[in-house]
Design a protein around this motif. Structure first.
Motif, mmCIF file in Angstrom:
data_model
loop_
_atom_site.group_PDB
_atom_site.id
_atom_site.type_symbol
_atom_site.label_atom_id
_atom_site.label_comp_id
_atom_site.label_asym_id
_atom_site.label_seq_id
_atom_site.Cartn_x
_atom_site.Cartn_y
_atom_site.Cartn_z
ATOM 1 N N PRO A 750 7.805 -2.052 10.440
ATOM 2 C CA PRO A 750 7.528 -3.299 9.716
ATOM 3 C C PRO A 750 7.488 -3.073 8.208
ATOM 4 N N GLY A 751 8.190 -3.909 7.487
ATOM 5 C CA GLY A 751 8.179 -3.863 6.035
ATOM 6 C C GLY A 751 9.054 -2.794 5.410
ATOM 7 N N VAL A 752 9.705 -1.956 6.223
ATOM 8 C CA VAL A 752 10.496 -0.858 5.663
ATOM 9 C C VAL A 752 11.766 -1.388 5.000
ATOM 10 N N ALA A 753 12.385 -2.401 5.618
ATOM 11 C CA ALA A 753 13.603 -2.964 5.019
ATOM 12 C C ALA A 753 13.301 -3.500 3.623
ATOM 13 N N GLU A 754 12.203 -4.213 3.469
ATOM 14 C CA GLU A 754 11.845 -4.749 2.160
ATOM 15 C C GLU A 754 11.554 -3.616 1.167
ATOM 16 N N ALA A 755 10.852 -2.579 1.663
ATOM 17 C CA ALA A 755 10.531 -1.450 0.790
ATOM 18 C C ALA A 755 11.794 -0.711 0.354
ATOM 19 N N LEU A 756 12.749 -0.577 1.285
ATOM 20 C CA LEU A 756 14.000 0.082 0.945
ATOM 21 C C LEU A 756 14.778 -0.718 -0.097
ATOM 22 N N GLN A 757 14.823 -2.022 0.083
ATOM 23 C CA GLN A 757 15.567 -2.843 -0.860
ATOM 24 C C GLN A 757 14.942 -2.747 -2.254
ATOM 25 N N LYS A 758 13.619 -2.755 -2.308
ATOM 26 C CA LYS A 758 12.947 -2.600 -3.599
ATOM 27 C C LYS A 758 13.222 -1.210 -4.175
ATOM 28 N N TYR A 759 13.214 -0.193 -3.307
ATOM 29 C CA TYR A 759 13.474 1.190 -3.725
ATOM 30 C C TYR A 759 14.866 1.301 -4.366
ATOM 31 N N PHE A 760 15.861 0.712 -3.694
ATOM 32 C CA PHE A 760 17.221 0.791 -4.222
ATOM 33 C C PHE A 760 17.398 -0.076 -5.472
ATOM 34 N N THR A 761 16.563 -1.085 -5.622
ATOM 35 C CA THR A 761 16.651 -1.934 -6.817
ATOM 36 C C THR A 761 16.198 -1.180 -8.057
ATOM 37 N N ARG A 785 10.561 13.560 5.915
ATOM 38 C CA ARG A 785 9.150 13.211 5.710
ATOM 39 C C ARG A 785 8.527 12.713 7.017
ATOM 40 N N HIS A 786 9.303 11.975 7.802
ATOM 41 C CA HIS A 786 8.837 11.542 9.126
ATOM 42 C C HIS A 786 8.515 12.756 9.988
ATOM 43 N N ALA A 787 9.383 13.758 9.960
ATOM 44 C CA ALA A 787 9.139 14.963 10.756
ATOM 45 C C ALA A 787 7.865 15.666 10.323
ATOM 46 N N ASP A 799 7.355 5.691 20.017
ATOM 47 C CA ASP A 799 7.303 5.011 18.726
ATOM 48 C C ASP A 799 7.069 5.988 17.588
ATOM 49 N N ASP A 800 6.170 6.942 17.818
ATOM 50 C CA ASP A 800 5.915 7.954 16.789
ATOM 51 C C ASP A 800 7.195 8.710 16.440
ATOM 52 N N LEU A 801 7.997 9.012 17.468
ATOM 53 C CA LEU A 801 9.192 9.824 17.276
ATOM 54 C C LEU A 801 10.357 9.047 16.671
ATOM 55 N N THR A 802 10.325 7.735 16.740
ATOM 56 C CA THR A 802 11.489 6.956 16.310
ATOM 57 C C THR A 802 11.235 6.046 15.120
ATOM 58 N N LEU A 803 10.002 5.655 14.863
ATOM 59 C CA LEU A 803 9.737 4.670 13.817
ATOM 60 C C LEU A 803 9.613 5.332 12.441
ATOM 61 N N LEU A 804 10.341 4.811 11.484
ATOM 62 C CA LEU A 804 10.227 5.223 10.088
ATOM 63 C C LEU A 804 9.434 4.166 9.334
ATOM 64 N N TYR A 805 8.507 4.623 8.499
ATOM 65 C CA TYR A 805 7.659 3.707 7.751
ATOM 66 C C TYR A 805 7.919 3.842 6.248
ATOM 67 N N ALA A 806 7.388 2.903 5.506
ATOM 68 C CA ALA A 806 7.592 2.898 4.055
ATOM 69 C C ALA A 806 7.071 4.178 3.413
ATOM 70 N N GLU A 807 6.045 4.773 3.995
ATOM 71 C CA GLU A 807 5.493 6.014 3.436
ATOM 72 C C GLU A 807 6.474 7.179 3.534
ATOM 73 N N ASP A 808 7.532 7.028 4.363
ATOM 74 C CA ASP A 808 8.527 8.083 4.495
ATOM 75 C C ASP A 808 9.571 8.038 3.384
ATOM 76 N N LEU A 809 9.550 6.978 2.580
ATOM 77 C CA LEU A 809 10.506 6.905 1.480
ATOM 78 C C LEU A 809 10.250 8.027 0.476
ATOM 79 N N PRO A 810 11.318 8.666 -0.041
ATOM 80 C CA PRO A 810 11.101 9.717 -1.048
ATOM 81 C C PRO A 810 10.565 9.138 -2.349
ATOM 82 N N GLU A 811 9.917 10.011 -3.098
ATOM 83 C CA GLU A 811 9.390 9.576 -4.389
ATOM 84 C C GLU A 811 10.531 9.369 -5.375
ATOM 85 N N LEU A 812 10.384 8.382 -6.240
ATOM 86 C CA LEU A 812 11.348 8.188 -7.316
ATOM 87 C C LEU A 812 11.032 9.184 -8.420
ATOM 88 N N GLY A 813 11.980 10.033 -8.690
ATOM 89 C CA GLY A 813 11.717 11.039 -9.700
ATOM 90 C C GLY A 813 12.731 11.011 -10.812
#
Length: 813
Positions: A750-761, A785-787, A799-813
């Protein structure tokens, strides 16, 4: 103020002026001396800034080396501007903005000089100076050990840099020294570094060790030639090449390196001859980017201390191994990404814990007369577009000899697999492949095991003493009629005929054969990969799809709407023209050559491949295959060789598409006597003489391609239109990540698509932005990061093994 005296011995015949005697300061002695005079300096410390402007000899007392110290409080202690001789002095500097010993002019000789300083450089050679420096040492923990720049040169014999706060020996701005039997160690930067056009470094019998940077670093169009040198015990890579660097290593030894033994990128070229690479923590050879190339002859790469492939070729690079040995490594050779290519001739790959040869993401590998033994998998062609040829190779003592999966389509000719534990050749999951005159002997499983209805071609193959059977063909459910292998003149020492079995047995090959750390179920990678797909293998073949089928694949690509419209318009023009000719009507001549402009990772090579297939399906091209080249493939090193290379590339593309990436590099702004013009002239003539045989597509950055076409009107006139590939927007990058997740059986929480779009923006879109590659790298970073999260759970759920969450997004550096 001097603590001793200076005796000047006059060697000339002039009686006009007395110049023989003792002087209280070095400056006074230098003022009195003439060319040829000998200045013998008494022991002591001299707080003077000396400038030697005549061809004199400046020396300490015999038998007391180091007893004379030149140690002013600031500035350059000793400057040499003449063909003088300097012997047995101790030079100390304290000025962080100046060198301790500066050689600016002439051909001076320095011997036995010791530089102990905290200066910008211990010894600096510049301008037209060409010194001979023998048995000198530099200890400079604050700056560069020895710097050769601004066109300076000279020879350094048996010199030693015992400490450097930056590079041990640095060459830049056209410097070109020769090092003989020198040692560089305990440098905080690279041991040897050369950068900048016309900068050159030659080293013979040298040793570089205990450095905190790379042992050898060549960048920015510099060149270097190392013979009989040792590079070892570095903190970073052993040897690094970047940005059009050229390096030759002959009879060298690179070992005890925690990172890559050799890493080259950005159109760099490396030639290795009789060189050994061992005890490396990442890759022995790491080769990246279009135009980057390594040629290794009679080399040995072995004894890896990490979990990475010994030879890594990706992002469109090329590696050639001739008469080499690769052994005692986790994986021997990994080739990834379209346009990447490895050519291996008469080489041995053995004692490989996982896969000897892995080809994926559309790369190509060609192995001729090679021997693979003692590996889990001999060769694995992993996915769509991945291919190449194995010719006259032997594979012995593996779990599985050759694996072909997920649409890969190699050609295997006159190859023998001996004593595999599971299967000689295994094809599944839509793999294809053509096997001709191949043999399997003594398999503990099957000889040829083809499942899932794969459309593999077997010609004149033979199996002997295979425990479970020579041939096993099993249809996959739902494949329908007309699928399965095409078999002709194949034999076995078993009784009975070859037949397809009604159901698929358990697979012979397990994914456990992949190297550790492959989180995505594909291949391990030392860094993020996923450059835009590049060239297919050049094996000719009849088109198997209609133009509408191929256009459907084009439509399925993310984004590229204007590109799709342009290709459809061209296709419609060609199709209607064909139908008008069939009806006896005149048809407009359509120029099929194209210019593709845009940033990396926007799908230019993918579209070029599909365009070729469309033209083949319409009967415009005979084969439709794609041959990708860049400047390094077309431009030779001497007069006449460029035309030959260009003709050879054109001939390989006959009946298909010749795709010239970074075509603007053929006409650099500072071309001078560059041979790129010869390639352009040859290409223009070939396009005119064989206008119906080959379609040429030139590609590159938008601004550079506009300049290229402006300065080459002969080339510009040959192309019908320019198609611009725009950068991907955040929504398109999100779709690529979603596709990657679906392909690798992950889900976005939940919310990962929105977080990704913001990340790429907000992600910076600078020159290094990789478009599709960036999206794939982002997904791979999320998986890593999920691993890291899930590995801490004792009993993770599905679910633990397959779900990616917003916290798995890499840091913007």
């Amino acid at each position: 103020m001097a603590q001793g005296t200076v005796q000047v011995t006059h060697t000339g015949t002039s009686r006009w002026r007395r110049r023989t005697g003792e002087y209280a300061s070095l400056a006074a002695a230098l003022e009195a001396a003439a060319d040829g005079d000998v200045l013998t300096v008494a022991p002591g410390t001299y707080r003077e800034n000396l400038v030697v402007q005549r061809a004199v000899t400046l020396r300490g007392p015999e038998g007391s080396p180091g007893s004379v110290r030149i140690a002013p409080l600031d500035g350059v202690p000793l400057t040499v501007r003449a063909s003088a001789v300097v012997l047995d002095l101790h030079v100390e500097g304290q000025d962080a903005a100046a060198p301790a010993l500066l050689i600016e002019e002439g051909t001076p000789e320095l011997s036995g000089v010791r530089v102990v300083t905290r200066s910008a450089a211990g010894i600096e050679v510049r301008g037209g100076a060409r010194p001979t420096v023998r048995r000198c040492t530099v200890d400079n923990p604050a700056g560069i050990g020895i710097a050769v720049l601004d066109g300076g040169g000279g020879v350094f014999e048996e010199c030693e840099v015992v400490a450097a706060g930056q590079a041990g020996i640095a060459v830049r701005d056209g410097g070109h020294p020769r090092l003989e039997r020198c040692r560089v160690h305990h440098a905080s930067g690279s041991g040897l570094t050369a950068t900048g056009e016309n900068s050159a470094l030659e080293a013979v019998g040298c040793e570089i060790y205990e450095v905190r940077g790379s042992g050898v670093q060549i960048t920015g169009r510099a060149t270097a030639h190392l013979t009989d040198c040792d590079v070892h015990r570095t903190t970073s890579d052993g040897v690094t090449l970047d940005t059009d660097a050229v390096l030759t290593l002959a009879d060298c030894r690179i070992h005890d390196v925690p990172e890559n033994a050799v890493d080259l990128r950005s159109r760099s070229v490396l030639t290795l001859t009789r060189t050994t690479v061992r005890q490396f923590g990442r890759n022995g050879l790491s080769v990246w980017d279009p135009g980057t190339r390594v040629d290794a002859n009679q080399c040995e790469i072995f004894d890896s201390t990490g979990d990475y492939p010994a030879v890594w070729v990706s992002d469109g690079a090329t590696a050639v191994l001739d008469s080499c040995r690769v052994h005692d490594v986790p994986d021997a050779l990994f080739v990834l990404d379209r346009g990447s290519r490895a050519d291996v001739v008469d080489s041995d790959l053995f004692q490989v814990r996982n896969t000897a040869v892995s080809v994926s993401d559309g790369a190509t590998a060609q192995l001729d007369d090679c021997r693979i033994r003692e590996a889990a998998t001999g060769a694995w062609f992993r996915d769509h577009g991945s291919g190449g040829t194995l010719s006259n190779c032997t594979v012995d003592g593996t779990q599985t000899g050759v694996i072909v999966t997920k649409g890969a389509d190699p050609t295997i000719e006159r190859c023998t697999v001996d004593s595999p534990a599971e299967a000689g050749f295994y094809v599944s999951a839509g793999g294809r492949g053509t096997f001709t005159n191949c043999r399997v002997r003594g398999s503990a499983g099957y000889g040829f095991h083809v499942i899932d209805g794969c459309r593999t071609t077997l010609r004149k193959c033979r199996t002997e003493r295979c425990a479970r059977g020579g041939y096993e063909f099993a249809d996959g459910a739902g494949d329908g009629p007309g699928t399965g292998p095409d078999v002709e003149d194949c034999t076995s020492d078993e009784s009975g005929s070859l037949r397809q079995q009604p159901s698929a047995p358990e697979p012979v090959v397990q994914t456990a054969h992949q190297a550790p750390g492959g989180l995505l179920g594909s291949v391990p990678g030392p860094r993020g990969t996923g450059e835009e797909p590049a060239a297919l293998d050049t094996r000719p073949g009849e088109p198997s799809r209609t133009s509408q089928d191929v256009l459907g694949e084009l439509d399925a690509l993310v984004g590229l709407e204007s590109v799709k419209r342009e290709v459809r318009a061209l296709t419609d023009m060609i199709e209607v023209g064909r139908r008008r000719r069939e009806a006896g009507l005149k048809a407009a001549s359509v120029k099929r050559h194209l210019v593709f402009t845009g940033s990396p990772g926007t799908g230019k090579t993918t579209v070029a491949r599909l365009y070729g297939e469309i033209l083949a399906s319409l009967g415009v091209l005979e084969k439709g295959h794609l041959v990708e080249v860049s400047r390094v493939d077309l431009v030779g090193e001497h007069i006449g060789s460029t035309a030959i290379r260009t003709q050879e590339a054109f001939e390989k593309a006959r009946g298909g598409v010749l795709f010239i990436d970074e075509a603007y590099a053929l006409s650099p702004e500072d071309s001078g006597r560059d041979f790129g013009k010869e390639a352009i002239d040859t290409l223009v003539k070939l396009m005119e003489d064989h206008r119906d045989a080959v379609v040429v597509i030139v590609a590159g950055y938008t601004a550079e391609m506009e300049r290229f076409l402006q300065v080459n009107p002969g080339v510009a006139s040959r192309f019908s239109r320019t198609i611009t590939f725009s950068d991907y927007g955040p929504e398109e990058l999100l779709r690529i990540v979603e596709q990657q997740a679906e392909e690798h059986e992950y889900r976005l929480g939940p919310g990962v698509a929105e977080a990704l779009q913001k990340y790429f923006t907000v992600l910076p879109k600078g020159p290094a932005f990789g478009n599709g590659r960036t999206a794939r790298q982002t997904f791979e970073a999320m998986v890593e990061r999920h691993a890291g999260r899930v590995a801490q759970l004792a009993e993770p759920s599905t679910d633990d093994l397959t779900l990616l969450y917003a916290e798995d997004l890499p840091e913007l550096g």
